[in-house]
Motif scaffolding. Structure first.
Motif, PDB file in Angstrom:
ATOM      1  N   UNK A   3       5.034 -15.410   6.568  1.00  0.00           N
ATOM      2  CA  UNK A   3       4.282 -15.207   7.815  1.00  0.00           C
ATOM      3  C   UNK A   3       3.352 -14.001   7.690  1.00  0.00           C
ATOM      4  N   UNK A   4       3.844 -12.942   7.063  1.00  0.00           N
ATOM      5  CA  UNK A   4       3.022 -11.744   6.883  1.00  0.00           C
ATOM      6  C   UNK A   4       1.777 -12.058   6.056  1.00  0.00           C
ATOM      7  N   UNK A   5       1.936 -12.836   5.000  1.00  0.00           N
ATOM      8  CA  UNK A   5       0.787 -13.214   4.174  1.00  0.00           C
ATOM      9  C   UNK A   5      -0.237 -13.969   5.022  1.00  0.00           C
ATOM     10  N   UNK A   6       0.230 -14.928   5.814  1.00  0.00           N
ATOM     11  CA  UNK A   6      -0.678 -15.682   6.681  1.00  0.00           C
ATOM     12  C   UNK A   6      -1.430 -14.760   7.625  1.00  0.00           C
ATOM     13  N   UNK A   7      -0.720 -13.845   8.258  1.00  0.00           N
ATOM     14  CA  UNK A   7      -1.343 -12.952   9.229  1.00  0.00           C
ATOM     15  C   UNK A   7      -2.332 -11.996   8.563  1.00  0.00           C
ATOM     16  N   UNK A   8      -1.992 -11.500   7.387  1.00  0.00           N
ATOM     17  CA  UNK A   8      -2.913 -10.612   6.673  1.00  0.00           C
ATOM     18  C   UNK A   8      -4.149 -11.380   6.232  1.00  0.00           C
ATOM     19  N   UNK A   9      -3.943 -12.570   5.658  1.00  0.00           N
ATOM     20  CA  UNK A   9      -5.076 -13.362   5.162  1.00  0.00           C
ATOM     21  C   UNK A   9      -6.017 -13.814   6.282  1.00  0.00           C
ATOM     22  N   UNK A  10      -5.515 -13.927   7.486  1.00  0.00           N
ATOM     23  CA  UNK A  10      -6.381 -14.300   8.613  1.00  0.00           C
ATOM     24  C   UNK A  10      -7.466 -13.248   8.849  1.00  0.00           C
ATOM     25  N   UNK A  11      -7.190 -11.996   8.447  1.00  0.00           N
ATOM     26  CA  UNK A  11      -8.149 -10.917   8.689  1.00  0.00           C
ATOM     27  C   UNK A  11      -8.601 -10.192   7.431  1.00  0.00           C
ATOM     28  N   UNK A  12      -7.877 -10.341   6.346  1.00  0.00           N
ATOM     29  CA  UNK A  12      -8.216  -9.649   5.111  1.00  0.00           C
ATOM     30  C   UNK A  12      -8.039 -10.617   3.944  1.00  0.00           C
ATOM     31  N   UNK A  13      -9.136 -11.092   3.434  1.00  0.00           N
ATOM     32  CA  UNK A  13      -9.104 -12.088   2.358  1.00  0.00           C
ATOM     33  C   UNK A  13      -9.044 -11.464   0.966  1.00  0.00           C
ATOM     34  N   UNK A  14      -9.262 -10.161   0.868  1.00  0.00           N
ATOM     35  CA  UNK A  14      -9.452  -9.583  -0.457  1.00  0.00           C
ATOM     36  C   UNK A  14      -8.287  -8.778  -1.024  1.00  0.00           C
ATOM     37  N   UNK A  15      -7.426  -8.200  -0.203  1.00  0.00           N
ATOM     38  CA  UNK A  15      -6.369  -7.358  -0.745  1.00  0.00           C
ATOM     39  C   UNK A  15      -5.402  -8.206  -1.580  1.00  0.00           C
ATOM     40  N   UNK A  16      -5.091  -7.776  -2.796  1.00  0.00           N
ATOM     41  CA  UNK A  16      -4.141  -8.524  -3.621  1.00  0.00           C
ATOM     42  C   UNK A  16      -2.728  -8.418  -3.019  1.00  0.00           C
ATOM     43  N   UNK A  17      -2.075  -9.571  -2.841  1.00  0.00           N
ATOM     44  CA  UNK A  17      -0.727  -9.631  -2.278  1.00  0.00           C
ATOM     45  C   UNK A  17       0.178 -10.378  -3.255  1.00  0.00           C
ATOM     46  N   UNK A  18       1.303  -9.748  -3.593  1.00  0.00           N
ATOM     47  CA  UNK A  18       2.296 -10.380  -4.460  1.00  0.00           C
ATOM     48  C   UNK A  18       3.588 -10.583  -3.690  1.00  0.00           C
ATOM     49  N   UNK A  19       4.080 -11.816  -3.702  1.00  0.00           N
ATOM     50  CA  UNK A  19       5.356 -12.172  -3.086  1.00  0.00           C
ATOM     51  C   UNK A  19       6.468 -11.894  -4.084  1.00  0.00           C
ATOM     52  N   UNK A  20       7.525 -11.259  -3.611  1.00  0.00           N
ATOM     53  CA  UNK A  20       8.703 -11.000  -4.427  1.00  0.00           C
ATOM     54  C   UNK A  20       9.758 -12.009  -3.990  1.00  0.00           C
ATOM     55  N   UNK A  21       9.916 -13.090  -4.736  1.00  0.00           N
ATOM     56  CA  UNK A  21      10.847 -14.133  -4.321  1.00  0.00           C
ATOM     57  C   UNK A  21      11.028 -15.167  -5.425  1.00  0.00           C
ATOM     58  N   UNK A  22      11.758 -16.210  -5.098  1.00  0.00           N
ATOM     59  CA  UNK A  22      11.979 -17.302  -6.044  1.00  0.00           C
ATOM     60  C   UNK A  22      10.685 -18.077  -6.269  1.00  0.00           C
ATOM     61  N   UNK A  23      10.664 -18.890  -7.311  1.00  0.00           N
ATOM     62  CA  UNK A  23       9.456 -19.643  -7.613  1.00  0.00           C
ATOM     63  C   UNK A  23       9.109 -20.623  -6.501  1.00  0.00           C
ATOM     64  N   UNK A  24      10.117 -21.197  -5.834  1.00  0.00           N
ATOM     65  CA  UNK A  24       9.839 -22.142  -4.746  1.00  0.00           C
ATOM     66  C   UNK A  24       9.076 -21.457  -3.613  1.00  0.00           C
ATOM     67  N   UNK A  25       9.552 -20.312  -3.175  1.00  0.00           N
ATOM     68  CA  UNK A  25       8.869 -19.557  -2.117  1.00  0.00           C
ATOM     69  C   UNK A  25       7.554 -19.008  -2.648  1.00  0.00           C
ATOM     70  N   UNK A  26       7.537 -18.601  -3.908  1.00  0.00           N
ATOM     71  CA  UNK A  26       6.314 -18.096  -4.521  1.00  0.00           C
ATOM     72  C   UNK A  26       5.198 -19.118  -4.502  1.00  0.00           C
ATOM     73  N   UNK A  27       5.524 -20.366  -4.764  1.00  0.00           N
ATOM     74  CA  UNK A  27       4.513 -21.439  -4.707  1.00  0.00           C
ATOM     75  C   UNK A  27       3.973 -21.596  -3.287  1.00  0.00           C
ATOM     76  N   UNK A  28       4.838 -21.493  -2.289  1.00  0.00           N
ATOM     77  CA  UNK A  28       4.393 -21.541  -0.890  1.00  0.00           C
ATOM     78  C   UNK A  28       3.471 -20.359  -0.595  1.00  0.00           C
ATOM     79  N   UNK A  29       3.841 -19.190  -1.106  1.00  0.00           N
ATOM     80  CA  UNK A  29       3.034 -17.986  -0.888  1.00  0.00           C
ATOM     81  C   UNK A  29       1.630 -18.159  -1.478  1.00  0.00           C
ATOM     82  N   UNK A  30       1.542 -18.755  -2.657  1.00  0.00           N
ATOM     83  CA  UNK A  30       0.231 -18.995  -3.267  1.00  0.00           C
ATOM     84  C   UNK A  30      -0.632 -19.890  -2.382  1.00  0.00           C
TER      85      UNK A  30
END
Length: 128
Positions: A72-99
């Motif tokens: 949810x945080x990634x979605x909210x950040x990306x709605x207003x900031x498209x450029x800051x690099x964001x890395x998810x710390x999680x399993x590959x399944x959640x990581x794929x969703x994050x991408x």
């Protein structure tokens, strides 16, 4: 030029090991010759508020956190900031969703050696 990194994780011990004085990120950045200001967030809501309220150069976020989880945080950040690099710390399944939601990448902390290498690589790519 000082670079700003924020690390979001509700596990205080792990968060402090990454951003505290003489922390993992501090050591990585010093070895790379990068002057860095480290910040933390204990939940996704705090992360979103901080990232949207300041200029961070790199964001790391756990997924399972109170109030607002990492996806949810990634979605909210990306709605207003498209450029800051964001890395998810999680399993590959959640990581794929994050991408799919706009994360730059994801890191799996199950294999700590590979995890540390991936964090160092993210720093080298985005902060040099």
């Amino acid at each position: 030029m000082v670079k700003k990194i924020i690390w979001a994780d509700n596990n205080q011990t792990f968060r402090e090991s990454m951003i505290g004085q003489y922390s993992t990120l501090d050591r990585f950045c010093k070895r790379a010759g990068i002057e860095v200001e480290l910040d933390g967030a204990s939940n996704g809501k705090e992360l979103v508020e901080k990232v949207l309220g300041a200029d961070y150069d790199l964001v790391f976020t756990d997924n399972v956190m109170p109030e607002v989880h990492g996806l949810q945080a990634i979605q909210q950040i990306r709605a207003q900031n498209k450029s800051v690099p964001i890395y998810m710390i999680s399993s590959s399944e959640v990581g794929e969703q994050a991408l799919k939601l706009g994360a730059t990448g994801y890191l799996d902390k199950k294999d700590y050696g590979a995890f540390k290498s991936a964090v160092e690589k993210a720093i080298a790519i985005h902060l040099k």
